[in-house]
Design an enzyme around this catalytic site. Structure first.
Site, PDB file in Angstrom:
ATOM      1  N   ASP A 172      -3.592   3.120 -10.104  1.00 54.49           N
ATOM      2  CA  ASP A 172      -4.187   4.215  -9.321  1.00 54.49           C
ATOM      3  C   ASP A 172      -3.126   5.172  -8.782  1.00 54.49           C
ATOM      4  OD1 ASP A 172      -6.295   5.610  -8.230  1.00 54.49           O
ATOM      5  OD2 ASP A 172      -6.259   4.481  -6.355  1.00 54.49           O
ATOM      6  N   ASN A 193      -2.476   8.517 -10.062  1.00 58.82           N
ATOM      7  CA  ASN A 193      -1.903   9.524 -10.977  1.00 58.82           C
ATOM      8  C   ASN A 193      -2.098  10.945 -10.453  1.00 58.82           C
ATOM      9  OD1 ASN A 193      -1.372   7.438 -12.671  1.00 58.82           O
ATOM     10  ND2 ASN A 193      -2.957   7.916 -14.184  1.00 58.82           N
ATOM     11  N   ARG A 235      -2.772  12.073  -7.346  1.00 56.04           N
ATOM     12  CA  ARG A 235      -2.018  12.388  -6.123  1.00 56.04           C
ATOM     13  C   ARG A 235      -0.528  12.529  -6.417  1.00 56.04           C
ATOM     14  NH1 ARG A 235      -4.223   7.541  -2.885  1.00 56.04           N
ATOM     15  NH2 ARG A 235      -5.036   7.061  -4.958  1.00 56.04           N
ATOM     16  N   ARG A 243      -3.497  17.332 -12.032  1.00 63.12           N
ATOM     17  CA  ARG A 243      -3.749  15.887 -12.083  1.00 63.12           C
ATOM     18  C   ARG A 243      -3.431  15.298 -13.456  1.00 63.12           C
ATOM     19  NH1 ARG A 243      -6.883  13.418  -8.408  1.00 63.12           N
ATOM     20  NH2 ARG A 243      -7.768  12.128 -10.037  1.00 63.12           N
ATOM     21  N   HIS A 259      -1.582  11.715 -15.197  1.00 60.59           N
ATOM     22  CA  HIS A 259      -2.096  10.764 -16.188  1.00 60.59           C
ATOM     23  C   HIS A 259      -1.099  10.610 -17.341  1.00 60.59           C
ATOM     24  CE1 HIS A 259      -5.761  10.572 -14.005  1.00 60.59           C
ATOM     25  NE2 HIS A 259      -6.203  11.779 -14.337  1.00 60.59           N
ATOM     26  N   LEU A 315       1.932 -10.972 -26.409  1.00 62.71           N
ATOM     27  CA  LEU A 315       1.120 -10.509 -25.274  1.00 62.71           C
ATOM     28  C   LEU A 315      -0.232  -9.954 -25.732  1.00 62.71           C
ATOM     29  CD1 LEU A 315       1.092  -9.561 -22.176  1.00 62.71           C
ATOM     30  CD2 LEU A 315       1.861  -7.360 -23.061  1.00 62.71           C
ATOM     31  N   ARG A 343      -8.642  -1.733  -1.961  1.00 64.30           N
ATOM     32  CA  ARG A 343      -9.978  -2.050  -2.480  1.00 64.30           C
ATOM     33  C   ARG A 343      -9.895  -2.401  -3.955  1.00 64.30           C
ATOM     34  NH1 ARG A 343     -10.489   3.464  -0.800  1.00 64.30           N
ATOM     35  NH2 ARG A 343     -10.053   4.881  -2.531  1.00 64.30           N
ATOM     36  N   ILE A 344     -10.986  -2.993  -4.439  1.00 64.69           N
ATOM     37  CA  ILE A 344     -11.049  -3.500  -5.807  1.00 64.69           C
ATOM     38  C   ILE A 344     -11.672  -2.469  -6.756  1.00 64.69           C
ATOM     39  CG2 ILE A 344     -12.115  -5.351  -7.235  1.00 64.69           C
ATOM     40  CD1 ILE A 344      -9.768  -6.310  -5.481  1.00 64.69           C
ATOM     41  N   SER A 345     -12.427  -1.506  -6.200  1.00 63.64           N
ATOM     42  CA  SER A 345     -13.037  -0.427  -6.994  1.00 63.64           C
ATOM     43  C   SER A 345     -13.770  -0.932  -8.238  1.00 63.64           C
ATOM     44  CB  SER A 345     -11.976   0.617  -7.374  1.00 63.64           C
ATOM     45  OG  SER A 345     -11.429   1.211  -6.233  1.00 63.64           O
ATOM     46  N   GLU A 347      -4.225 -13.676  -6.798  1.00 64.78           N
ATOM     47  CA  GLU A 347      -3.358 -13.225  -5.713  1.00 64.78           C
ATOM     48  C   GLU A 347      -3.294 -11.699  -5.734  1.00 64.78           C
ATOM     49  OE1 GLU A 347      -1.952 -15.110  -3.370  1.00 64.78           O
ATOM     50  OE2 GLU A 347      -2.910 -16.869  -4.269  1.00 64.78           O
TER      51      GLU A 347
HETATM   52  C1  IPE Z   1      -9.828   2.788  -9.920  1.00 61.82           C
HETATM   53  O1  IPE Z   1      -9.298   3.966  -9.420  1.00 61.82           O
HETATM   54  C2  IPE Z   1     -10.124   2.930 -11.382  1.00 61.82           C
HETATM   55  C3  IPE Z   1      -8.968   2.990 -12.271  1.00 61.82           C
HETATM   56  C4  IPE Z   1      -7.721   2.835 -11.887  1.00 61.82           C
HETATM   57  C5  IPE Z   1      -9.270   3.195 -13.658  1.00 61.82           C
HETATM   58  P1  IPE Z   1     -10.254   5.074  -8.769  1.00 61.82           P
HETATM   59  O2  IPE Z   1      -9.383   6.180  -8.342  1.00 61.82           O
HETATM   60  O3  IPE Z   1     -11.354   5.412  -9.700  1.00 61.82           O
HETATM   61  O4  IPE Z   1     -10.863   4.289  -7.531  1.00 61.82           O
HETATM   62  P2  IPE Z   1     -11.287   4.782  -6.092  1.00 61.82           P
HETATM   63  O5  IPE Z   1     -12.177   5.977  -6.271  1.00 61.82           O
HETATM   64  O6  IPE Z   1     -10.030   5.147  -5.361  1.00 61.82           O
HETATM   65  O7  IPE Z   1     -11.966   3.616  -5.456  1.00 61.82           O
HETATM   66  C1  IPE Z   2      -5.817   6.544 -11.735  1.00 59.72           C
HETATM   67  O1  IPE Z   2      -5.362   7.666 -11.036  1.00 59.72           O
HETATM   68  C2  IPE Z   2      -6.254   6.865 -13.146  1.00 59.72           C
HETATM   69  C3  IPE Z   2      -7.717   6.864 -13.352  1.00 59.72           C
HETATM   70  C4  IPE Z   2      -8.600   6.476 -12.480  1.00 59.72           C
HETATM   71  C5  IPE Z   2      -8.194   7.348 -14.639  1.00 59.72           C
HETATM   72  P1  IPE Z   2      -6.379   8.647 -10.324  1.00 59.72           P
HETATM   73  O2  IPE Z   2      -6.826   9.669 -11.301  1.00 59.72           O
HETATM   74  O3  IPE Z   2      -7.461   7.899  -9.663  1.00 59.72           O
HETATM   75  O4  IPE Z   2      -5.453   9.345  -9.238  1.00 59.72           O
HETATM   76  P2  IPE Z   2      -5.767   9.514  -7.696  1.00 59.72           P
HETATM   77  O5  IPE Z   2      -6.108   8.150  -7.182  1.00 59.72           O
HETATM   78  O6  IPE Z   2      -6.894  10.469  -7.592  1.00 59.72           O
HETATM   79  O7  IPE Z   2      -4.501  10.023  -7.113  1.00 59.72           O
HETATM   80 MG    MG Z   3      -7.696   7.051  -7.854  1.00 65.67          MG
END
Ligand code: IPE
Ligand code: IPE
Ligand code: MG
Length: 267
Positions: A37, A39, A41, A50, A54, A148, A211-213, A224
Site C-alpha cells: 500500500d 503507491n 501517496r 499516482r 504504481h 518460490l 487494517r487488513i482491507s 504475525e
Molecule cells: C489495499 O490497499 C489493497 C491493495 C494493496 C491491493 P487499499 O489502498 O485499496 O486499501 P484501503 O482503501 O487503504 O483500505
Molecule cells: C497500493 O497503493 C496499490 C493498489 C491498491 C493498487 P495505493 O494505490 O492504494 O496508494 P495509496 O494508498 O492511495 O497511497
Molecule cells: Mg492505498
C-alpha cells in the site's frame, strides 16, 4: 545460498551476509503475505501522478520477490488489486491493467529462469482479455518450477473468497453428498482459493495503515502482523529483513501457553 537474480544488479557480498545472518538466526517464514500500500501517496509526495507510484512499486515487487527466493521463502502472496479497487477512477484502473501487462511481458522469462512459479487468486474473469492472456502465458510457462511460489492476489477480497467457498460447500450439501454437521474449518480452508498453500506466517502492510482491507480474512487467523510507515515503493529488501527479524522474535502461541509457562502450571 542460491544464486538468483531478477534485478539487473549483482547481489552484493554484504547482502549475501545479511541473508545468511537471517537464515542462521531463526526461522524464515514459509509464507509471507504483503499488502502493498501507499503507491499513490508516495508519488504525490514527490509531486508526481499516482500511476508513477504504481510503476516504481513494480521495482519493489521485483526486489522483494528476488530476496524471498534467495532466502528460501516458499510462498509469497502479494495483494496487487482488491475487489474494491475496481471502484477507483477508470484512468487509474486502466493504467494499472496496462502496467500489469507490461510487467508480465518483461518479467515472465526472468521468473522462469529463477525457478519461480507464478499463480493468481481472485476473480480473474473481471480482467480485460490482454491481461488474462499475459497472465495465462506466464502461469503456464512457470507451472513446473519448484522454487518460490509467487501468488498475485488480483481482483481479490477475503469476503469474495469465503463466499465462493460457502457456495461450493452448499452445492455438495444440496446434491446430498455432504451432511452439514460434517462441515469444519479444514473443509472451509480446502475450498478457498488458497487451498494448496499454508496460511501466511507473516503479513506485512506498508504505508502505516492498521487494517487488513479485505485481504486473506480466513487465512490470517494466526499470522504475525508487521506494519511499517514506509510507502510500498520505498519498501525494499532491507526493510523485508527487518520484518523477518521482528517475526523471529515473536512468540507464536496459537492460543496455547508458552512452553515455559506450561511447565510452571504442571509443577
Ligand atoms: C489495499 O490497499 C489493497 C491493495 C494493496 C491491493 P487499499 O489502498 O485499496 O486499501 P484501503 O482503501 O487503504 O483500505
Ligand atoms: C497500493 O497503493 C496499490 C493498489 C491498491 C493498487 P495505493 O494505490 O492504494 O496508494 P495509496 O494508498 O492511495 O497511497
Ligand atoms: Mg492505498
Amino acid at each position: 545460498m542460491k544464486e538468483l537474480s531478477l534485478t539487473k544488479t549483482k547481489q552484493t557480498q554484504e547482502d549475501k551476509n545479511r541473508q545468511k545472518e537471517l537464515i542462521d538466526s531463526g526461522v524464515v517464514p514459509e509464507h509471507i503475505a504483503i499488502i502493498m500500500d501507499g503507491n499513490g501517496r508516495w508519488a504525490q509526495s514527490k509531486g508526481n501522478i499516482r500511476l508513477f507510484g504504481h510503476k516504481v512499486g513494480v521495482d519493489s515487487v521485483r526486489d522483494i520477490t528476488e530476496a524471498c527466493a534467495q532466502l528460501g521463502v516458499k510462498f509469497l502472496t502479494l495483494y496487487a488489486f482488491s475487489t474494491e479497487n475496481w471502484g477507483r477512477p477508470s484512468a487509474e484502473v486502466r493504467g494499472l491493467m496496462r502496467l500489469l501487462v507490461s510487467s508480465l511481458r518483461k518479467e515472465a522469462d526472468n521468473l522462469h529462469r529463477n525457478n519461480i512459479r507464478l499463480v493468481t487468486i481472485g476473480q480473474m474473469d473481471r480482467f480485460p482479455d490482454d491481461c488474462i492472456k499475459e497472465l495465462d502465458e506466464a502461469i503456464s510457462l512457470t507451472k513446473d518450477n519448484t522454487g518460490l511460489e509467487l501468488c498475485l492476489a488480483l481482483s481479490y477480497s477475503g469476503r469474495w473468497d469465503i463466499t465462493e467457498a460457502v457456495k461450493k460447500i452448499a452445492k455438495h450439501v444440496e446434491e446430498g453428498r455432504l451432511a452439514p454437521n460434517l462441515i469444519n474449518d479444514q473443509m472451509i480452508g480446502d475450498h478457498l482459493s488458497t487451498a494448496s498453500i499454508p496460511d501466511p506466517d507473516l503479513i506485512i502492510r506498508t504505508s502505516g495503515e492498521y487494517r487488513i482491507s479485505n485481504f486473506l480474512l480466513w487465512q490470517l487467523a494466526y499470522s504475525e502482523l508487521y506494519i511499517t510507515e514506509l510507502y510500498w515503493p520505498d519498501f525494499r529488501r532491507n526493510e523485508l529483513y527487518e520484518a523477518i527479524q521482528s517475526f523471529q522474535k515473536r512468540d507464536r502461541r496459537f492460543g496455547k501457553v508458552r512452553k515455559k509457562n506450561k511447565d510452571e502450571i504442571s509443577n
